[in-house]
Design an enzyme around this catalytic site. Structure first.
Site, PDB file in Angstrom:
ATOM      1  CG  HIS A 110      -7.928  -7.044   3.490  1.00  0.00           C
ATOM      2  ND1 HIS A 110      -9.267  -6.951   3.776  1.00  0.00           N
ATOM      3  CD2 HIS A 110      -7.731  -8.307   3.030  1.00  0.00           C
ATOM      4  CE1 HIS A 110      -9.837  -8.126   3.511  1.00  0.00           C
ATOM      5  NE2 HIS A 110      -8.930  -8.960   3.066  1.00  0.00           N
ATOM      6  CE1 TYR A 130     -11.621 -13.109   3.080  1.00  0.00           C
ATOM      7  CE2 TYR A 130     -11.804 -10.894   2.200  1.00  0.00           C
ATOM      8  CZ  TYR A 130     -11.069 -11.873   2.830  1.00  0.00           C
ATOM      9  OH  TYR A 130      -9.777 -11.610   3.218  1.00  0.00           O
ATOM     10  CG  ASP A 185      -5.428  -1.478 -34.587  1.00  0.00           C
ATOM     11  OD1 ASP A 185      -5.183  -1.058 -33.435  1.00  0.00           O
ATOM     12  OD2 ASP A 185      -6.561  -1.391 -35.106  1.00  0.00           O
TER      13      ASP A 185
HETATM   14  P1  FAD Z   1       4.336 -12.259  -0.144  1.00  0.00           P
HETATM   15  O1  FAD Z   1       3.669 -13.478   0.312  1.00  0.00           O
HETATM   16  O2  FAD Z   1       4.273 -11.070   0.743  1.00  0.00           O
HETATM   17  O3  FAD Z   1       5.819 -12.648  -0.424  1.00  0.00           O
HETATM   18  C1  FAD Z   1       6.823 -11.675  -0.633  1.00  0.00           C
HETATM   19  C2  FAD Z   1       8.057 -12.173   0.044  1.00  0.00           C
HETATM   20  O4  FAD Z   1       9.137 -11.320  -0.234  1.00  0.00           O
HETATM   21  C3  FAD Z   1       7.894 -12.194   1.554  1.00  0.00           C
HETATM   22  O5  FAD Z   1       8.067 -13.512   2.000  1.00  0.00           O
HETATM   23  C4  FAD Z   1       8.969 -11.269   2.039  1.00  0.00           C
HETATM   24  O6  FAD Z   1       9.543 -11.677   3.273  1.00  0.00           O
HETATM   25  C5  FAD Z   1       9.957 -11.304   0.908  1.00  0.00           C
HETATM   26  N1  FAD Z   1      10.806 -10.128   0.883  1.00  0.00           N
HETATM   27  C6  FAD Z   1      10.415  -8.845   0.865  1.00  0.00           C
HETATM   28  N2  FAD Z   1      11.483  -8.023   0.895  1.00  0.00           N
HETATM   29  C7  FAD Z   1      12.566  -8.808   0.922  1.00  0.00           C
HETATM   30  C8  FAD Z   1      13.971  -8.556   0.981  1.00  0.00           C
HETATM   31  N3  FAD Z   1      14.473  -7.314   0.995  1.00  0.00           N
HETATM   32  N4  FAD Z   1      14.812  -9.611   0.988  1.00  0.00           N
HETATM   33  C9  FAD Z   1      14.337 -10.890   0.979  1.00  0.00           C
HETATM   34  N5  FAD Z   1      13.031 -11.179   0.948  1.00  0.00           N
HETATM   35  C10 FAD Z   1      12.159 -10.158   0.917  1.00  0.00           C
HETATM   36  N6  FAD Z   1      -5.536 -13.278  -1.952  1.00  0.00           N
HETATM   37  C11 FAD Z   1      -6.367 -14.193  -2.482  1.00  0.00           C
HETATM   38  O7  FAD Z   1      -6.192 -14.588  -3.606  1.00  0.00           O
HETATM   39  N7  FAD Z   1      -7.409 -14.690  -1.775  1.00  0.00           N
HETATM   40  C12 FAD Z   1      -7.653 -14.296  -0.506  1.00  0.00           C
HETATM   41  O8  FAD Z   1      -8.591 -14.760   0.119  1.00  0.00           O
HETATM   42  C13 FAD Z   1      -6.803 -13.318   0.067  1.00  0.00           C
HETATM   43  N8  FAD Z   1      -7.046 -12.870   1.302  1.00  0.00           N
HETATM   44  C14 FAD Z   1      -6.195 -11.978   1.860  1.00  0.00           C
HETATM   45  C15 FAD Z   1      -6.420 -11.572   3.161  1.00  0.00           C
HETATM   46  C16 FAD Z   1      -5.571 -10.709   3.771  1.00  0.00           C
HETATM   47  C17 FAD Z   1      -5.829 -10.281   5.166  1.00  0.00           C
HETATM   48  C18 FAD Z   1      -4.451 -10.179   3.054  1.00  0.00           C
HETATM   49  C19 FAD Z   1      -3.504  -9.243   3.693  1.00  0.00           C
HETATM   50  C20 FAD Z   1      -4.238 -10.571   1.753  1.00  0.00           C
HETATM   51  C21 FAD Z   1      -5.104 -11.465   1.135  1.00  0.00           C
HETATM   52  N9  FAD Z   1      -4.909 -11.880  -0.171  1.00  0.00           N
HETATM   53  C22 FAD Z   1      -5.733 -12.828  -0.701  1.00  0.00           C
HETATM   54  C23 FAD Z   1      -3.828 -11.329  -0.985  1.00  0.00           C
HETATM   55  C24 FAD Z   1      -2.639 -12.282  -0.977  1.00  0.00           C
HETATM   56  O9  FAD Z   1      -2.355 -12.666   0.311  1.00  0.00           O
HETATM   57  C25 FAD Z   1      -1.415 -11.635  -1.573  1.00  0.00           C
HETATM   58  O10 FAD Z   1      -1.741 -10.939  -2.732  1.00  0.00           O
HETATM   59  C26 FAD Z   1      -0.362 -12.683  -1.916  1.00  0.00           C
HETATM   60  O11 FAD Z   1      -0.127 -13.506  -0.828  1.00  0.00           O
HETATM   61  C27 FAD Z   1       0.932 -12.033  -2.352  1.00  0.00           C
HETATM   62  O12 FAD Z   1       1.902 -13.017  -2.560  1.00  0.00           O
HETATM   63  P2  FAD Z   1       3.399 -12.611  -2.846  1.00  0.00           P
HETATM   64  O13 FAD Z   1       4.191 -13.868  -2.983  1.00  0.00           O
HETATM   65  O14 FAD Z   1       3.449 -11.644  -3.948  1.00  0.00           O
HETATM   66  O15 FAD Z   1       3.834 -11.778  -1.571  1.00  0.00           O
END
Ligand code: FAD
Length: 812
Positions: A222, A256, A540
């Protein structure tokens, strides 16, 4: 206290650690492959816009909790949330109408909002070209979350209570002992675990593979970009304030905006869907920010042009930096929360936006620690999908569509477009011949009305309903309702989930799981509830005892099957089989139902011979069936079940035999109106686990005298306590005032509740609705108004059922 290992220190992982330790589960280890807390995941670069208002009440509640929590959080004196407000603009009449509808949604869910004129919008956002907009929806309490700071602030609180955060620990595997998770294996060794929570964001499927669990989400890119300095912002913000103007949405162009001190950030969903292959990502371990892919300018160009049009001041700027950020999409746009059934102890909270992060984390922590979330999670539950909906191809197709539709104006009845048709009943060829108009649910094609009935519409007088309420609707539904009340109609009930519950322990099991008396003679059918321990309505269901040890239950979907399976006795004395796909069901309802069915069978289908709420095996026109004398539409008749292979023959036989009686094929649209006239609740819409039976008006289905059952002890207290709300029927003053559901209800200008289901009652010749209302205003006759697209529709609370309270039509 169990040992919990959380995978991922993004906003979700940090929030879960905080919520768990706050509840006393302090043996928490968070393992993160990247550095802390700019981990390289989606949260590391999330611009953090928090718009709370959503068609889903649950998501709105999650967003609201996130705002309330982050508002009070700071990190080294810096705030984690800026309540700059939110502004959604309309550049089309359709969007403007939708914003009026959305302001109603906001009111229903308790979010402050205000519709603004174009001038008011440009006052808040001088860069916007007022000529291009009709107006906007302003939500003063929305704003900007600083995801990194909020994550770290929550992590510090969790650490203060004993949680440990391990940076640069990549999870390679998850160990199991006796099928249950036992440890998380990282590149620095194993961490023992009784519970693993995967908060790995879009890496969820990779983590899932370690325990052979399919995670139905699709990582997608995105685009997000920042401009160079925008002169009008210079001096307005500083590094500390970052932003002052409301976060801005221009959804007609899938865009946005937010301020970054003196620059503007632009996010776009307008580009082509760009699914991301996790194996490709993993192939480049050198990337410090794996969730940030190279910006593809050409994809962004139309969005930039559109930004220039809406915000002409941007002409003084250029695009400075951009990236294709990776985030998760699911087939229905909702998060994935819950525990795997195949690998006990493996939990997840994935496909979660920053907006919903704290709310989701709280719900998950409650679920783990208290055994039950306080928020209704049925739309987010990992187990909500049918088997076909977990197919990777399905997930990919639907998640891609969800990306494309993310900012669309979506009608509540609007069906999925692909992949269709996916699931069809044996009657499908006949439905097509009759010109069925199909909508989709759970993958099933479901007729809403049949064009073949169009000729009967002429005789009916129907009030004009508005454009919105006319979508996915046809006056033909009135003809089908009329046929059901006056002659006889066939309804395809095949898509409703059916379970066979069998075995020497089946009776005892159902006695424990349901609120009804199951210990009745074979042939008895009952409407009953599945409660959780707190007395909340899980579902239900209709249960028929077909033999001493054999029951058939009509349930509400995959979650019911999952719930029952979770509670099966360990001794193997009960087996549950989902018989939905191998069988079919036709509802034959109307005053002539008996005249239709009786000649086709040697069994006695008379009122005396086949009583109300009874079931039996029979042969109908040479087809072995199970017939149940029940009716969701409030008319005489039967649900007739048969194996799927003979379904078409069953339909044809009923059709032929009914021709002289004027038999009509009828669809869901008529069905919904008829069931509301009778006050029959739809679980998931009218009531959920957040409600208990007495306030929801289904206390009649509870048999406190039968002995113990799940939820019973909670009901003792609930029955005595006055609750603050009640589900009641409303009748509108004007028959043309038809609403759709989720609209706010006001009493003397003060919001007192919201509509759940609504329909025009063809028999009553009145527009009707059910609504949860503050119990101060639920006395019959109380005058209220329902807000619909900004208009006040007067209505009054009525006594239920609205139609045939003596049940004379069913019991004859
Ligand atoms: P992440 O932040 O990705 O955290 C997951 C973590 O797991 C990472 O740190 C990763 O390193 C770790 N991990 C993965 N695999 C392993 C492994 N094997 N071992 C150890 N660690 C691991 N959301 C909003 O609400 N408002 C917004 O304005 C918005 N704008 C966005 C704009 C963009 C460009 C993008 C890409 C996303 C946006 N989002 C927004 C969505 C939002 O960023 C995500 O939904 C949210 O940050 C997800 O959080 P998370 O903690 O689930 O994932």
């Amino acid at each position: 206290v169990p040992r919990v290992v959380i995978i991922g220190a993004g906003i979700v992982g940090c929030s879960v650690a905080d919520e768990l330790t706050e509840r006393g589960w302090t043996d928490v280890t968070v393992v993160e492959q990247g550095p802390l807390f700019t981990t390289g995941g989606s949260s590391s670069h999330a611009p953090g816009l928090v718009f709370r208002t959503n068609a889903s009440r649950t998501l709105t509640e999650f967003g609201d909790y996130t705002v309330r929590k982050f508002r009070d959080l700071s990190l080294d004196g810096k705030p984690c949330f800026r309540p700059v407000g939110g502004l959604e603009l309309a550049t089309t009449q359709e969007r403007w109408d939708d914003l009026r509808r959305k302001s109603g949604l906001a009111a229903s869910w308790g979010i402050r909002s205000e519709l603004l004129s174009a001038d008011d919008c440009t006052e808040l956002w001088p860069t916007v070209d007022g000529e291009q907009i009709f107006g906007g929806l302003y939500t003063p309490d929305d704003g900007l979350a600083t995801a990194l700071r909020a994550g770290e602030a929550q992590a510090r609180r969790a650490s203060g209570r004993g949680a440990v955060f391990l940076a640069h620990h990549t999870v390679l595997d998850i160990e199991r002992r006796n099928g249950r998770v036992s440890a998380v294996v990282t590149d620095h060794g194993a961490v023992p675990a009784d519970i693993v929570v995967s908060a790995a964001g879009f890496w969820g499927p990779t983590i899932g593979r370690m325990v052979d669990v399919d995670i139905p989400l699709l990582p997608m890119a995105h685009q997000y970009a920042k401009t160079t300095q925008l002169p009008e912002l210079v001096g307005l913000n500083d590094e500390h304030t970052e932003a002052r103007r409301p976060i801005l949405r221009h959804q007609d162009a899938d865009l946005y905006f937010r301020e970054h001190v003196d620059r503007l950030g632009i996010g776009s969903y307008a580009h082509r869907p760009m699914p991301v292959d996790l194996d490709d990502l993993a192939a480049d371990p050198s990337s410090a920010m794996p969730s940030m892919l190279t910006f593809t300018d050409a994809d962004f160009d139309p969005s930039w042009q559109e930004s220039l049009r809406l915000l002409p001041g941007l002409a003084d700027t250029k695009l400075d930096e951009g990236f294709n950020g990776v985030m998760s999409f699911t087939s229905d746009g909702m998060p994935l929360i819950g525990e795997s059934r195949d690998v006990p102890g493996f939990w997840m909270a994935e496909a979660v936006w920053v907006t919903h992060s704290a709310g989701v984390a709280k719900a998950l922590a409650e679920w783990l620690v208290d055994g039950r979330p306080s928020t209704d999670l049925h739309e987010c539950d990992l187990h909500r999908f049918e088997p076909v909906q977990r197919d990777p191809q399905y997930v990919r197709q639907r998640a891609t569509d969800a990306f494309v539709e993310v900012y669309d104006v979506v009608h509540p009845l609007q069906p999925a477009e692909h992949p269709r048709p996916l699931r069809t009943s044996p009657f499908y060829p006949r439905q097509q011949e009759l010109g069925a108009f199909f909508l989709e649910a759970g993958g099933w094609e479901r007729p809403h009305w049949y064009e073949s009935n169009a000729a009967s519409v002429d005789e009916l007088t129907l009030p004009e309903r508005g454009d919105w309420a006319s979508r996915y609707w046809s006056p033909i539904a009135a003809a089908e309702a009329e046929a059901t009340r006056n002659r006889v109609a066939l309804y395809d009930m095949t898509p409703l989930k059916r379970l066979e519950i069998r075995g020497p322990g089946a009776l005892e099991f159902l006695q424990r799981m349901t609120t009804g008396q199951m210990n009745r003679k074979p042939g008895a059918v009952g409407y009953t509830l599945l409660l959780d321990e707190a007395g909340g309505i899980r579902s239900d269901v209709t249960v028929a005892r077909l033999g001493d040890d054999v029951f058939q239950a009509g349930v509400n979907g995959a979650l019911d099957l999952d719930w029952l399976q979770q509670h099966l006795p360990a001794d193997g004395s009960v087996a549950i089989r989902d018989i939905t796909t191998g069988t079919c069901c036709v509802g034959v309802w109307g005053p002539s139902a008996r005249a239709l069915v009786q000649p086709l069978t040697t069994e006695d289908f008379s009122h005396e011979g086949f009583g109300f709420f009874k079931a039996r095996h029979a042969n109908i026109a040479g087809v072995p069936v199970t017939a149940m004398r029940v009716s969701y539409v409030g008319e005489l008749g039967w649900e007739i079940y048969a194996d799927a292979d003979v379904g078409l023959r069953l339909w044809d036989s009923l059709w032929e035999a009914g021709e002289h009686l004027g038999v009509t094929a009828a669809g869901r649209s008529a069905f919904n109106s008829l069931r509301l006239e009778k006050g029959y609740r739809a679980w998931g819409t009218d009531m959920t686990a957040e409600h208990h039976p007495y306030e929801a008006g289904v206390g009649f289905a509870v048999r406190m005298t039968k002995g113990d059952f799940v939820g019973r002890s909670a009901l003792d207290n609930l029955a005595a306590q006055p609750t603050g709300r009640k589900l009641v029927p409303l009748v509108f003053d004007h028959p043309e005032h038809v609403v759709m559901g989720k609209e706010p209800v006001y009493h003397e200008g003060v919001p007192v509740g919201y509509v759940t289901s609504a329909a025009y009652g063809y028999t009553l010749r009145a527009s009707i609705a059910y609504a949860w209302i503050d119990s101060n205003w639920t006395d019959p006759g109380t005058q209220v108004h329902v807000e619909y697209f900004g208009q006040a529709y007067p209505a009054s609370v009525a006594t239920e059922p609205l139609f045939d309270p003596e049940m004379t039509r069913i019991r004859r």
